[in-house]
Write an enzyme that holds these catalytic residues in place. Structure first.
Site, PDB file in Angstrom:
ATOM      1  N   GLY A  14      50.055  32.351  48.413  1.00  0.00           N
ATOM      2  CA  GLY A  14      49.819  32.701  47.000  1.00  0.00           C
ATOM      3  C   GLY A  14      50.137  34.163  46.714  1.00  0.00           C
ATOM      4  NE  ARG A  17      51.985  34.329  38.468  1.00  0.00           N
ATOM      5  CZ  ARG A  17      52.449  33.112  38.731  1.00  0.00           C
ATOM      6  NH1 ARG A  17      51.846  32.357  39.659  1.00  0.00           N
ATOM      7  NH2 ARG A  17      53.476  32.604  38.112  1.00  0.00           N
ATOM      8  CG  ASP A  64      50.972  22.284  46.291  1.00  0.00           C
ATOM      9  OD1 ASP A  64      50.025  22.942  46.777  1.00  0.00           O
ATOM     10  OD2 ASP A  64      50.806  21.306  45.535  1.00  0.00           O
ATOM     11  CE1 TYR A 166      38.102  30.166  42.632  1.00  0.00           C
ATOM     12  CE2 TYR A 166      35.947  31.165  42.294  1.00  0.00           C
ATOM     13  CZ  TYR A 166      37.286  31.290  42.614  1.00  0.00           C
ATOM     14  OH  TYR A 166      37.806  32.524  42.916  1.00  0.00           O
ATOM     15  CB  ILE A 199      40.268  41.384  41.038  1.00  0.00           C
ATOM     16  CG1 ILE A 199      39.240  41.542  42.179  1.00  0.00           C
ATOM     17  CG2 ILE A 199      41.526  42.206  41.298  1.00  0.00           C
ATOM     18  CD1 ILE A 199      38.723  42.936  42.437  1.00  0.00           C
TER      19      ILE A 199
HETATM   20  N1  LIG Z   1      40.847  37.728  40.208  1.00  0.00           N
HETATM   21  C1  LIG Z   1      39.575  37.665  40.551  1.00  0.00           C
HETATM   22  O1  LIG Z   1      38.692  38.275  39.895  1.00  0.00           O
HETATM   23  C2  LIG Z   1      39.135  36.885  41.748  1.00  0.00           C
HETATM   24  C3  LIG Z   1      37.767  36.848  42.041  1.00  0.00           C
HETATM   25  C4  LIG Z   1      37.340  36.150  43.168  1.00  0.00           C
HETATM   26  C5  LIG Z   1      38.252  35.516  43.993  1.00  0.00           C
HETATM   27  N2  LIG Z   1      39.585  35.544  43.660  1.00  0.00           N
HETATM   28  C6  LIG Z   1      40.506  34.832  44.553  1.00  0.00           C
HETATM   29  O2  LIG Z   1      41.578  35.680  44.894  1.00  0.00           O
HETATM   30  C7  LIG Z   1      42.738  34.867  45.192  1.00  0.00           C
HETATM   31  C8  LIG Z   1      43.921  35.384  44.394  1.00  0.00           C
HETATM   32  O3  LIG Z   1      43.694  35.186  43.006  1.00  0.00           O
HETATM   33  P1  LIG Z   1      44.364  36.070  41.843  1.00  0.00           P
HETATM   34  O4  LIG Z   1      43.273  36.542  40.977  1.00  0.00           O
HETATM   35  O5  LIG Z   1      45.318  37.036  42.434  1.00  0.00           O
HETATM   36  O6  LIG Z   1      45.129  34.913  41.037  1.00  0.00           O
HETATM   37  P2  LIG Z   1      46.656  34.782  40.571  1.00  0.00           P
HETATM   38  O7  LIG Z   1      46.732  33.544  39.780  1.00  0.00           O
HETATM   39  O8  LIG Z   1      47.100  36.067  39.956  1.00  0.00           O
HETATM   40  O9  LIG Z   1      47.427  34.613  41.956  1.00  0.00           O
HETATM   41  C9  LIG Z   1      47.210  33.486  42.780  1.00  0.00           C
HETATM   42  C10 LIG Z   1      48.547  32.969  43.253  1.00  0.00           C
HETATM   43  O10 LIG Z   1      48.312  31.796  44.048  1.00  0.00           O
HETATM   44  C11 LIG Z   1      49.324  30.863  43.756  1.00  0.00           C
HETATM   45  N3  LIG Z   1      48.902  29.493  44.079  1.00  0.00           N
HETATM   46  C12 LIG Z   1      47.966  28.750  43.450  1.00  0.00           C
HETATM   47  N4  LIG Z   1      47.926  27.522  43.977  1.00  0.00           N
HETATM   48  C13 LIG Z   1      48.842  27.493  44.978  1.00  0.00           C
HETATM   49  C14 LIG Z   1      49.280  26.490  45.881  1.00  0.00           C
HETATM   50  N5  LIG Z   1      48.766  25.251  45.840  1.00  0.00           N
HETATM   51  N6  LIG Z   1      50.228  26.810  46.782  1.00  0.00           N
HETATM   52  C15 LIG Z   1      50.771  28.056  46.814  1.00  0.00           C
HETATM   53  N7  LIG Z   1      50.422  29.025  45.951  1.00  0.00           N
HETATM   54  C16 LIG Z   1      49.463  28.752  45.053  1.00  0.00           C
HETATM   55  C17 LIG Z   1      49.570  31.015  42.263  1.00  0.00           C
HETATM   56  O11 LIG Z   1      50.842  30.500  41.860  1.00  0.00           O
HETATM   57  C18 LIG Z   1      49.453  32.536  42.090  1.00  0.00           C
HETATM   58  O12 LIG Z   1      50.707  33.189  42.154  1.00  0.00           O
HETATM   59  C19 LIG Z   1      42.329  33.443  44.857  1.00  0.00           C
HETATM   60  O13 LIG Z   1      41.934  32.773  46.040  1.00  0.00           O
HETATM   61  C20 LIG Z   1      41.151  33.610  43.935  1.00  0.00           C
HETATM   62  O14 LIG Z   1      40.300  32.495  43.930  1.00  0.00           O
HETATM   63  C21 LIG Z   1      40.050  36.217  42.565  1.00  0.00           C
END
Ligand SMILES: NC(=O)c1ccc[n+]([C@@H]2O[C@H](COP(=O)([O-])OP(=O)(O)OC[C@H]3O[C@@H](n4cnc5c(N)ncnc54)[C@H](O)[C@@H]3O)[C@@H](O)[C@H]2O)c1
Length: 276
Positions: A14, A17, A64, A166, A199
């Site tokens: 992932g 981005r 995926d 989640y 974040i």
């Molecule tokens: N942003 C926050 O505040 C926050 C808080 C707690 C946890 N997280 C966790 O941090 C991680 C990153 O999240 P983010 O905020 O950068 O989100 P984001 O959507 O900006 O980036 C996540 C990336 O994962 C990719 N992705 C999703 N499903 C996928 C799959 N099946 N196969 C391959 N790629 C896949 C998406 O296309 C995306 O580019 C996640 O695990 C999220 O749950 C984020």
């Protein structure tokens, strides 16, 4: 810099981005060769080009991570490209929120598939390489530390209304982390979790109906947070603001670096002091 990752190869799921991309950029800047993966081919290719332009060693494989056969393909492609696998960051994730009475079986299962099953399959796929490499290195009298970082959330620790799936997935991956820390200690692998608060990414943009969405198995899922919830979360966060992706990636870098060589099975919360 008290360390370099020059001889290391990192795989980040992932990472097209958001936080994953920032992690890949930081690891590449520290010298690691990085394998980018994302569901979306466009962002995966863009993230790889940006790292290459900055002088980093990088390859990408879109796909995926929840497809049963894909984790092995990704691990094999990483080893084929760079000849090693030293750092794994299970970062891919998204939210599909509803109160429990509106949560379908498919929705709940999708949250387990992305947040626990996929990390499990990635680690299982990497296990042959990791065990064989470690046995060889130990036989030669060398201690080479490898790193696994699984991404969790304060929702997995504290719970959060609307996130039964989640938060279950994000809690589950902590169990996987602690077990793998015990299984793989003998192979010199540090296995830890970084859990985020709020974040700034598309996952935490105000949910307006016209914002970002993710397309999974025929579903078009809007991602984001209700503006009211966003404001109240910012108000209770001790640092009073959401974190940047660079700040999030810095916490992950610690667990990918020799600075954490004697830390395993732990959860580091990077959330500005925020707890739900
Ligand atoms: N942003 C926050 O505040 C926050 C808080 C707690 C946890 N997280 C966790 O941090 C991680 C990153 O999240 P983010 O905020 O950068 O989100 P984001 O959507 O900006 O980036 C996540 C990336 O994962 C990719 N992705 C999703 N499903 C996928 C799959 N099946 N196969 C391959 N790629 C896949 C998406 O296309 C995306 O580019 C996640 O695990 C999220 O749950 C984020």
């Amino acid at each position: 810099m008290p360390f370099t990752l020059k001889s290391k190869t990192a795989l980040i799921t992932g990472s097209g981005r958001g936080i994953g991309r920032a992690i890949a950029e930081k690891l590449a800047a520290a010298g690691a060769a990085v394998m980018i993966n994302d569901l979306d081919a466009g962002p995966a290719g863009e993230a790889a080009s940006a790292i290459r332009t900055a002088g980093g060693r990088v390859e990408h494989l879109a796909g995926d991570i929840t497809r049963p056969d894909f984790p092995q393909k990704l691990v094999d492609a990483t080893i084929a490209a760079f000849g090693s696998l030293d750092i794994i960051v299970n970062n891919a994730g998204y939210t599909w929120d509803s109160v429990i009475q509106k949560t379908t079986d498919e929705q709940f299962q999708a949250m387990l598939d992305i947040h626990i099953v996929a990390p499990f399959r990635v680690l299982r796929a990497a296990s042959t390489f990791i065990r064989e490499a470690a046995k060889r290195e130990i036989g030669e009298g060398r201690r080479v530390m490898r790193k696994v970082v699984n991404i969790t959330s304060i929702a997995g620790i504290d719970g959060n209304p609307g996130q039964a799936g989640y938060s279950s997935g994000k809690a589950g991956v902590i169990g996987l982390t602690r077990t793998m820390a015990k299984e793989w200690g003998r192979y010199n692998v540090n296995v830890n979790c970084v859990g985020f608060g709020l974040i700034e990414t598309r996952l935490t943009q105000p949910l307006t109906g016209e914002g970002a969405s993710i397309d999974v198995k025929g579903h078009h899922i809007p991602v984001g947070v209700q503006p009211k919830v966003l404001e109240s979360v910012k108000a209770i966060c001790p640092l009073g603001r959401p974190g940047t992706v660079e700040e999030a990636a810095s916490a992950v870098l610690f667990f990918c670096s020799p600075l954490s060589d004697y830390v395993t099975g732990e959860v580091l919360i990077c959330g500005g002091g925020l707890h739900f």
